[in-house]
Enzyme design. Sequence first.
Site: not given
Ligand code: GLN
Length: 201
Positions: A87, A183, A185
């Site tokens: 992410c 995710h 995890e």
């Molecule tokens: N949208 C977030 C960002 O720009 C990432 C979201 C996440 O890591 N769950 O960092």
Amino acid sequence: MSESLPGAGKTIGVLALQGGVAEHAQMMQDLGAQVVLVKNAAQLENIDALILPGGESSTIDRLTRIFDLRQPLIDAIAGGLPTLGTCAGLIMLSKTIEDPAPGQQSLGVLDVSVGRNAFGPQVDSAQVFLPWITPAGDEVTIDTAFIRAPIVTVPGEGVQVVARHEDKIVGVRSGKIIGISFHPELTGDTTVHEELLSLID
Ligand code: GLN
């Protein structure tokens, strides 16, 4: 007993500046690995693989610069350290962020362009079962969570697409780097973490 676990004898660093650090650390410990919570450059020296967790990528970016970790991270990952970015961690790995926060930089070690928050805001978070292509080329199903997830808009040369969601690219692999929008995890699915462990020589 821990000898038979895939992480036995391996030390995994989890970048611990902001975000979902504890869940990755727990998962790697459950897989038998030692975990180092990385907050300074010296801690990058003695790890076998690295995880860049989710969180807020613009904040993590700022903290890597404040803690003098930016260049050491680039050197370690570009030097072949097996690395998983989830992410915000995928955003950190990318070469290009299409819609960065003001002043936001990425590490530029994974040749992809990313778009942030591609599946909508936090309220649109979802648990999703996704097809995942293993290094052996098999398709397995993984159980994941999407939280303000980014997508890969342009995979560069040598970047293999290994997962899609709603036709968008949400998982890539390039050399010893794995980047995912979601995710595992949080759901307890260890497929991707075990794959990271398998990339350690
Ligand atoms: N949208 C977030 C960002 O720009 C990432 C979201 C996440 O890591 N769950 O960092």
